[in-house]
Design a protein around this motif. Sequence first.
Motif, PDB file in Angstrom:
ATOM      1  N   THR A  90       0.805  -1.186  -0.129  1.00 56.90           N
ATOM      2  CA  THR A  90       0.248  -0.072  -0.183  1.00 56.90           C
ATOM      3  C   THR A  90       0.734   1.284  -0.105  1.00 56.90           C
ATOM      4  N   TYR A  91       0.344   2.583  -0.280  1.00 56.94           N
ATOM      5  CA  TYR A  91       1.197   3.628  -0.069  1.00 56.94           C
ATOM      6  C   TYR A  91       0.040   4.617  -0.005  1.00 56.94           C
ATOM      7  N   THR A  92       0.390   5.789   0.466  1.00 57.78           N
ATOM      8  CA  THR A  92      -0.234   6.976   0.716  1.00 57.78           C
ATOM      9  C   THR A  92       0.469   8.251   0.649  1.00 57.78           C
ATOM     10  N   PHE A  93      -0.153   9.494   0.866  1.00 51.39           N
ATOM     11  CA  PHE A  93       0.643  10.765   0.539  1.00 51.39           C
ATOM     12  C   PHE A  93       0.479  11.724   1.909  1.00 51.39           C
ATOM     13  N   ASP A  94       1.516  12.617   1.846  1.00 49.42           N
ATOM     14  CA  ASP A  94       1.357  13.544   3.079  1.00 49.42           C
ATOM     15  C   ASP A  94      -0.029  14.156   3.264  1.00 49.42           C
ATOM     16  N   LEU A  95      -0.343  14.620   4.330  1.00 51.48           N
ATOM     17  CA  LEU A  95      -1.756  14.913   4.475  1.00 51.48           C
ATOM     18  C   LEU A  95      -1.647  16.161   5.360  1.00 51.48           C
ATOM     19  N   GLY A 111      -3.234  22.641  10.471  1.00 47.31           N
ATOM     20  CA  GLY A 111      -2.290  23.168   9.548  1.00 47.31           C
ATOM     21  C   GLY A 111      -0.923  22.355   9.516  1.00 47.31           C
ATOM     22  N   ASP A 112      -0.881  21.307  10.487  1.00 44.32           N
ATOM     23  CA  ASP A 112       0.180  20.251  10.591  1.00 44.32           C
ATOM     24  C   ASP A 112       0.256  19.300   9.342  1.00 44.32           C
ATOM     25  N   VAL A 113       1.493  19.074   8.978  1.00 44.32           N
ATOM     26  CA  VAL A 113       1.478  18.089   8.005  1.00 44.32           C
ATOM     27  C   VAL A 113       1.955  16.673   8.708  1.00 44.32           C
ATOM     28  N   GLN A 114       1.111  15.758   8.176  1.00 42.81           N
ATOM     29  CA  GLN A 114       1.480  14.352   8.654  1.00 42.81           C
ATOM     30  C   GLN A 114       1.986  13.521   7.614  1.00 42.81           C
ATOM     31  N   THR A 115       3.314  13.159   7.656  1.00 45.16           N
ATOM     32  CA  THR A 115       3.814  12.492   6.547  1.00 45.16           C
ATOM     33  C   THR A 115       3.080  11.322   5.890  1.00 45.16           C
ATOM     34  N   ALA A 116       3.383  10.710   4.875  1.00 44.72           N
ATOM     35  CA  ALA A 116       3.067   9.693   4.413  1.00 44.72           C
ATOM     36  C   ALA A 116       3.128   8.277   5.238  1.00 44.72           C
ATOM     37  N   ASP A 117       4.511   8.376   5.457  1.00 45.18           N
ATOM     38  CA  ASP A 117       4.915   7.137   6.530  1.00 45.18           C
ATOM     39  C   ASP A 117       4.353   7.259   7.873  1.00 45.18           C
ATOM     40  N   ARG A 155       2.083   4.355   9.486  1.00 46.34           N
ATOM     41  CA  ARG A 155       2.050   3.717  10.988  1.00 46.34           C
ATOM     42  C   ARG A 155       0.677   4.018  11.427  1.00 46.34           C
ATOM     43  N   ALA A 156      -0.083   5.301  11.403  1.00 46.60           N
ATOM     44  CA  ALA A 156      -1.254   5.507  12.218  1.00 46.60           C
ATOM     45  C   ALA A 156      -2.265   4.548  12.007  1.00 46.60           C
ATOM     46  N   THR A 157      -2.569   4.016  10.344  1.00 46.85           N
ATOM     47  CA  THR A 157      -3.317   3.027  10.129  1.00 46.85           C
ATOM     48  C   THR A 157      -3.033   1.769  10.547  1.00 46.85           C
ATOM     49  N   ALA A 158      -1.754   1.369  10.550  1.00 46.84           N
ATOM     50  CA  ALA A 158      -1.588  -0.135  11.028  1.00 46.84           C
ATOM     51  C   ALA A 158      -1.734  -0.078  12.418  1.00 46.84           C
ATOM     52  N   THR A 159      -1.646   0.963  13.080  1.00 43.70           N
ATOM     53  CA  THR A 159      -1.863   1.011  14.826  1.00 43.70           C
ATOM     54  C   THR A 159      -3.381   0.996  14.888  1.00 43.70           C
ATOM     55  N   ASN A 160      -4.128   1.900  14.215  1.00 42.64           N
ATOM     56  CA  ASN A 160      -5.521   1.999  14.171  1.00 42.64           C
ATOM     57  C   ASN A 160      -6.266   0.249  13.856  1.00 42.64           C
ATOM     58  N   LEU A 161      -5.640  -0.113  12.802  1.00 47.55           N
ATOM     59  CA  LEU A 161      -6.215  -1.491  12.437  1.00 47.55           C
ATOM     60  C   LEU A 161      -5.969  -2.457  13.556  1.00 47.55           C
ATOM     61  N   HIS A 162      -4.699  -2.497  13.607  1.00 52.83           N
ATOM     62  CA  HIS A 162      -4.274  -3.671  14.757  1.00 52.83           C
ATOM     63  C   HIS A 162      -4.871  -3.373  16.017  1.00 52.83           C
ATOM     64  N   ALA A 201      -8.070  -5.541  11.870  1.00 49.05           N
ATOM     65  CA  ALA A 201      -7.268  -6.402  11.008  1.00 49.05           C
ATOM     66  C   ALA A 201      -6.149  -6.792  11.509  1.00 49.05           C
ATOM     67  N   THR A 202      -5.553  -7.952  10.635  1.00 44.44           N
ATOM     68  CA  THR A 202      -4.131  -8.211  11.011  1.00 44.44           C
ATOM     69  C   THR A 202      -3.010  -7.463  10.023  1.00 44.44           C
ATOM     70  N   VAL A 203      -2.526  -6.652  10.443  1.00 43.79           N
ATOM     71  CA  VAL A 203      -1.623  -5.784   9.792  1.00 43.79           C
ATOM     72  C   VAL A 203      -0.081  -6.290   9.554  1.00 43.79           C
ATOM     73  N   SER A 204       0.431  -6.861   8.244  1.00 42.87           N
ATOM     74  CA  SER A 204       1.815  -7.403   8.202  1.00 42.87           C
ATOM     75  C   SER A 204       2.347  -7.260   6.817  1.00 42.87           C
ATOM     76  N   SER A 205       3.274  -7.946   6.387  1.00 41.72           N
ATOM     77  CA  SER A 205       3.884  -7.775   5.021  1.00 41.72           C
ATOM     78  C   SER A 205       3.383  -8.623   4.003  1.00 41.72           C
ATOM     79  N   THR A 206       3.667  -8.342   2.694  1.00 43.23           N
ATOM     80  CA  THR A 206       3.557  -9.051   1.634  1.00 43.23           C
ATOM     81  C   THR A 206       3.953 -10.650   1.905  1.00 43.23           C
TER      82      THR A 206
END
Length: 183
Positions: A138-143, A148-154, A158-165, A170-175
């Motif tokens: 997966t990938y995403t973009f800075d937001l 006004g603070d920018v959260q980087t894509a990385d 990481r926040a998505t992985a934490t939210n889902l796990h 969901a189980t968040v892992s690698s390919t």
Amino acid sequence: MTALILIDVQRGFDDPRLGNRNNPAAESNIKVLIDAWAAAGQPLVLVRHDSLIADSPLEQGTDGARFKPELDGAEPDLMFTKHVNSAFHGAVDLNSWLTGKGINRIVLAGIQTNMCVETTARVGGNLGYEVHVALDATYTFDLTGPDGDVQTADELSRATATNLHGGGFATVSSTQAVLSLLS
């Protein structure tokens, strides 16, 4: 059976207007998943976001709405469009299709990590599916946030992985880790 659901792997996400992205290996990991699912004879679902917003990078009917080359040659068991974040709210009733096939485990990959992939994972988890997210596919973009603070894509990834796990969606892992689901 385990269905691989590829979400919004579209050319429009190459539009420079979207800004800085993370995970340049996402497309190659998506290709690894496609090839593994085909070799295992497991179901493949392709979902495409057809934006109804004029001049969107994913505007329906434009080159940006087309799938990326990594999906060339893929033979999906199901392919459909959507206009919102969740693949469970598209032109096809994904939940009915999965249940009709007796599928209760899904693997998600695609674009954007913190938007359509995360939303689909949350809905899938709420519906009772065993959801796995191949985060490195997966990938995403800075937001920019409301302050006004920018959260980087990385950071967003990481926040998505934490939210889902952490939220039990969901189980968040690698390919490589999700490939073990095929054996």
